[in-house]
Design an enzyme around this catalytic site. Structure first.
Site, PDB file in Angstrom:
ATOM      1  N   LYS A  58       0.843  -1.192   0.000  1.00  0.00           N
ATOM      2  CA  LYS A  58       0.000   0.000   0.000  1.00  0.00           C
ATOM      3  C   LYS A  58       0.880   1.245   0.000  1.00  0.00           C
ATOM      4  CE  LYS A  58      -2.021   2.390   3.335  1.00  0.00           C
ATOM      5  NZ  LYS A  58      -1.976   3.791   2.800  1.00  0.00           N
TER       6      LYS A  58
ATOM      7  N   GLU B  70       9.444  -0.196  11.474  1.00  0.00           N
ATOM      8  CA  GLU B  70      10.353   0.924  11.685  1.00  0.00           C
ATOM      9  C   GLU B  70       9.487   2.135  11.969  1.00  0.00           C
ATOM     10  OE1 GLU B  70      13.669   3.888   9.812  1.00  0.00           O
ATOM     11  OE2 GLU B  70      12.876   2.318   8.508  1.00  0.00           O
TER      12      GLU B  70
ATOM     13  N   CYS C 123      12.390  10.102   9.555  1.00  0.00           N
ATOM     14  CA  CYS C 123      12.161   9.376  10.810  1.00  0.00           C
ATOM     15  C   CYS C 123      13.364   9.433  11.733  1.00  0.00           C
ATOM     16  CB  CYS C 123      11.756   7.930  10.526  1.00  0.00           C
ATOM     17  SG  CYS C 123      12.938   7.018   9.521  1.00  0.00           S
TER      18      CYS C 123
ATOM     19  N   GLU D 258       7.096  13.599  18.573  1.00  0.00           N
ATOM     20  CA  GLU D 258       7.807  13.771  17.311  1.00  0.00           C
ATOM     21  C   GLU D 258       7.103  14.813  16.444  1.00  0.00           C
ATOM     22  OE1 GLU D 258       9.649  10.803  13.884  1.00  0.00           O
ATOM     23  OE2 GLU D 258       7.720  10.289  14.790  1.00  0.00           O
TER      24      GLU D 258
END
Length: 492
Positions: free
Chosen positions: A184, A260, A295, A394
């Site tokens: 996806k 991850e 990230c 974050e």
């Protein structure tokens, strides 16, 4: 090659890519906008469970007909080498799609991201005939050994910040190991991956082995995770979504997941780091790349007391030299934020960080509209407490905090985060200092005298704690898409 281009001249693919071809399916419309100017790039449909069911059926048929998992490994590798060649031959087209649809600058997509994507496929193709088992010690009339086999169908869900290269880490390894893939795209950045799937078909990859579907996480993504014939899930994205995927995978049928996830990475700079002008450039560029939408972003700068004032001034000065602009202009050095929604989220968190007591040193606001796109100023805080949202959460934008430390033990204590453990870095010419940080910091990836990987493929990517588990890339990233079978033969 002239890298700058007119985005209105680029052909944009449409539909899902299932069974080796583009397929249109009914579903909620997904409007894809270019983040540089908020203009329409394309309209796709949310495929939901129907697109996943069709992809799984195509994958099962392809595995059965092509014998992909059991064919001679070098034959499988030859197909993947042709696929890599196709990617490289179409680098200009793929790089333009990537730049138009994401926050990636064209100065880095055509000669960087696309070439690396081809390199990832070649790297994993070389592993096709290097899948090995182990013979274990037994008595003389018994043979005991292990062998590794593909899972069958891999479900992969990829993020929007590095659409092509992150996807390649997954589909390259999974296909080389003998699996089929149902992947996806992000609903924000689907087009470059759809075009790549078409190139796989043109290269001779058996139709149905590599399927790309569009949709939202709660519909198409959930259908992938919960499908009983998808045997393993690989996901890159937020920690919150990763936790939801783990839960759904367990509830819908036990299957392994590779995750991850988010990060709040520290960057330790000691008095032994070296020339401060060079360090300031290195440090500032590391958190401004892709407008902070990375990230592993080093969002916490920890600077030794004796150099903190001078280095902070130099870092702030470096943030003033950016050239924001559209991703298709080769002169642009600072990227847009992926969407207006994400821009508003970043700004909301910045204002809350200030409200909770942090001191703003630079930025802290939207940039004046550039081409009507979504741009946010590089933002630097200090005095961010460990209870402040600026420390706990974050941003996923060009936002960092600066803290001081008295000695290396203090730096290591500050570097640890209660939730995240994705990456960390240390800048010092003293290798004893460097290795002490490497040994003590809780992070799945640690960099010395840089932050971020070079364009290599042997280096594994993955985190500790709330930043996930399992690995992308390297031998571990290849073996992750295989399972070990133990065999016992009694021949007396």
């Amino acid at each position: 090659m002239t890298l700058s281009f007119d985005p209105d001249t680029v052909q944009v693919p449409s539909g899902h890519h299932i069974g080796g071809k583009y397929v249109e399916l009914p579903g909620e419309e997904i409007t894809v906008l270019r983040p540089s100017d908020e203009k329409l790039m394309g309209v796709l449909s949310d495929g939901g469970a129907d697109s996943v069911e069709m992809s799984v059926a195509a994958a099962k048929a392809a595995l059965s007909k092509s014998k992909w998992a059991t064919m001679a490994p070098r034959d499988r590798a030859r197909v993947l080498f042709k696929f890599a060649d196709k990617i490289e031959e179409n680098a200009e087209y793929l790089g333009r799609l990537e730049a138009m649809g994401s926050a990636r600058l064209v100065s880095g997509t055509i000669t960087g991201d696309v070439v690396r994507t081809a390199g990832v496929v070649r790297y994993f193709a070389e592993y096709c005939d290097k899948l090995e088992g182990t013979v274990t010690a037994t008595k003389a009339d018994t043979l005991s050994f292990t062998k590794r086999e593909p899972y069958g169908i891999v479900g992969a869900i990829v993020p929007w910040n590095f659409p092509l290269i992150t996807a390649a880490w997954k589909f390259g390894a999974a296909l080389a190991a003998g699996n089929a893939v149902v992947m996806k795209t992000s609903e924000l950045t689907p087009h470059s991956l759809l075009a790549t799937a078409q190139l796989a078909s043109e290269a001779g990859l058996p139709a149905g082995l590599f399927n790309v579907v569009n949709g939202y996480g709660h519909t198409t993504g959930a259908a992938i995770v919960s499908h009983p014939d998808i045997q393993i899930i690989s996901f890159t994205g937020s920690t919150q979504t990763g936790a939801a995927i783990m839960s759904l995978a367990a509830l819908s049928g036990i299957k392994p997941v590779i995750l991850e996830l988010g990060g709040k990475s520290p960057q330790v700079i000691t008095r032994n780091a070296g020339d401060l002008d060079m360090i300031a450039t290195r440090v500032a560029d590391s958190f401004m790349v892709n407008a902070g939408q990375v990230c592993t972003l080093p969002s916490r700068l920890l600077i030794e007391d004796c150099i903190a004032d001078e280095l902070t001034e130099k870092v702030i000065a470096r943030t003033k030299k950016i050239k924001p602009g559209p991703t298709w202009d080769a002169n642009t050095t600072f990227a847009p934020i992926i969407s207006a929604k994400q821009l508003n989220r970043i700004d909301g968190m910045v204002q809350e960080t200030i409200k909770q007591g942090a001191e703003l040193l630079a930025g802290g606001a939207r940039l004046e509209a550039v081409n009507e796109g979504n741009f946010y100023a590089p933002t630097i805080f200090t005095n961010v407490s460990r209870e402040n949202i600026g420390f706990t959460d974050e941003f996923f934008g060009p936002v960092v905090s600066i803290s001081r430390f008295a000695d290396l033990e203090d730096a290591i204590t500050q570097a640890q985060h209660p939730v995240y453990g994705l990456a960390a870095s240390v800048h010092t010419t003293d290798m004893r200092e460097a290795m002490h940080v490497v040994d003590q910091v809780e992070a799945g990836m640690v960099f010395v005298n840089q932050h971020g990987r070079d364009p290599e493929f042997t280096y594994t990517a993955g985190g500790f704690k709330g930043s996930g588990f399992g690995k992308d890339m390297g031998r571990a990233g290849f073996e992750a898409f295989t399972r070990e079978k133990a065999v016992w033969i009694n021949y007396h």
